[in-house]
Design an enzyme around this catalytic site. Structure first.
Site, PDB file in Angstrom:
ATOM      1  N   ASP A 163       0.948  -1.252  -0.169  1.00 49.59           N
ATOM      2  CA  ASP A 163      -0.190  -0.012  -0.120  1.00 49.59           C
ATOM      3  C   ASP A 163       0.728   1.237  -0.238  1.00 49.59           C
ATOM      4  O   ASP A 163       1.312   1.625   1.146  1.00 49.59           O
ATOM      5  CB  ASP A 163      -1.001  -0.031   1.194  1.00 49.59           C
ATOM      6  N   GLU A 197      -2.044  10.294  -0.404  1.00 48.54           N
ATOM      7  CA  GLU A 197      -3.615   9.757  -0.248  1.00 48.54           C
ATOM      8  C   GLU A 197      -3.820   9.555   1.150  1.00 48.54           C
ATOM      9  O   GLU A 197      -4.925   9.848   1.389  1.00 48.54           O
ATOM     10  CB  GLU A 197      -3.521   8.266  -0.978  1.00 48.54           C
ATOM     11  N   GLU A 198      -3.113   8.905   1.817  1.00 50.77           N
ATOM     12  CA  GLU A 198      -3.269   8.335   3.101  1.00 50.77           C
ATOM     13  C   GLU A 198      -3.685   9.542   4.214  1.00 50.77           C
ATOM     14  O   GLU A 198      -4.496   9.330   5.062  1.00 50.77           O
ATOM     15  CB  GLU A 198      -1.764   7.543   3.806  1.00 50.77           C
ATOM     16  N   HIS A 296      -0.844  -1.262   6.295  1.00 48.01           N
ATOM     17  CA  HIS A 296      -0.648  -0.289   7.521  1.00 48.01           C
ATOM     18  C   HIS A 296      -0.310  -1.052   8.838  1.00 48.01           C
ATOM     19  O   HIS A 296      -0.429  -0.670   9.949  1.00 48.01           O
ATOM     20  CB  HIS A 296      -1.799   0.358   7.937  1.00 48.01           C
TER      21      HIS A 296
END
Ligand SMILES: [Zn+2]
Length: 333
Positions: A163, A197-198, A296
């Site tokens: 990710d 993005e996060e 994550h």
């Protein structure tokens, strides 16, 4: 005190919660993930990380702990963004591993539990950063754009291989394959590695600001943000007629078992402004059974990527991208 879900917390009188640390002990549904619906299992769990601290604070809690919202074993905490609501005090919050959540639940059953939290995260000022964008100019309709993308940033515990290093690699390789095969796309293929993005989608928002007047020329948008698991088809956010128009492409993809389709409300965080403007949007349907074991966590590292599966995703994205770039007719909106 322990609440397994929001309803359990709400059912408690405020004086039972006030001054306490609330542990949200919602278990990630591993069976749902094992059935191939990792994203749905995550969706059901992640609301506790996102909204749990404010829900606890509204009832007077002084801090909040969240049982990990992924499937990770080996005592790995799963972390990520929390949204503090305006109507509640911003109390400290932290992620617990599933194993430690189980231990605390057991101790709470036996009597009062005292905890001292040492939480180190801090919000630093923003720094300048960038989306990375590269175009393969279209030969006939250079003003019409197909976006192929992933996001460049990651959550901080691991190195962000699944990710979303995988999504960036898949998108870059899709563009690279089209060039290596000397294919001539009629529309412009725009590869984007989105920034941030996060933590608030800053790159996506900036792109929207800079390009929203050109949404009618954004022919389609794709984002790969589900790891590098084996692809079995494509998610579509758009009109049902799109599936019919893509039938010859799906037949090609089916030769490698990736000819499935799924109509979805939402297929990619960074391309959401385009989804909302009815730009047809796509993402590969990927094997999500194991993604949320690493996502994550400190275990999101390159060794989790299977090179063959990464290549399969590039192939699917390249085929769909090139097909969109050379389609005779526009896609319905
Ligand atoms: Zn992501």
């Amino acid at each position: 005190m322990v609440a397994n879900n929001f309803d359990e917390l709400k059912a408690l009188p405020r004086d039972k919660v006030a001054g306490k640390i609330v542990l949200f002990n919602y278990s990630f549904d591993k069976q749902m993930a094992a059935g191939g619906h990792g994203g749905d299992a995550y969706g059901e769990a992640v609301v506790y990380r996102g909204d749990g601290p404010s829900a606890a604070a509204r009832q007077g809690a002084v801090a909040c702990l969240i049982r990990s919202v992924g499937g990770a074993d080996y005592r790995l905490p799963h972390t990520g963004q929390t949204k503090y609501a305006d109507d509640a005090p911003k109390i400290p919050a932290g992620a617990l591993t599933a194993e430690d959540a189980d231990l605390i639940v057991d101790l709470v059953r036996q009597g009062q539990v005292k905890m001292k939290l040492t939480l180190t995260p801090q919000q630093l000022p923003d720094v300048e950063s960038y989306n990375v964008i590269g175009d393969i100019k279209g030969s006939e309709h250079p003003e019409q754009i197909i976006i192929v993308s992933g996001h460049l940033d990651s959550w901080d515990l691991g190195t962000g291989a699944v990710d979303d290093g995988a999504g960036v690699a898949v998108s870059m390789e899709a563009a690279n394959l089209i060039q290596k095969l000397h294919l001539k796309p009629k529309r412009t293929i725009r590869m984007i590695a989105w920034m941030n993005e996060e933590n608030g989608l800053a790159g996506s928002k900036q792109y929207e600001k800079d390009h929203r007047e050109e949404w009618s020329n954004h022919f389609a948008a794709m984002e790969t943000d589900g790891g590098a698991g084996h692809p079995i088809g494509i998610n579509i956010k758009g009109k049902f007629e799109i599936k019919k128009l893509l039938a010859p492409v799906l037949a090609v993809l089916q030769e490698s078992g990736a000819g499935g389709t799924n109509f979805a409300e939402h297929v990619g965080a960074d391309i959401e402004p385009m989804e909302k403007a009815d730009v047809p949007a796509f993402s590969p349907i990927q094997d999500s059974r194991f993604y949320f074991n690493y996502h994550h966590t400190a275990a999101d590292t390159l060794d989790k990527i299977v090179p063959k599966e990464l290549a399969e995703n590039s192939a699917v994205v390249a085929v769909v991208t090139y097909a969109l770039a050379n389609m005779e007719q526009p896609l319905p909106r």
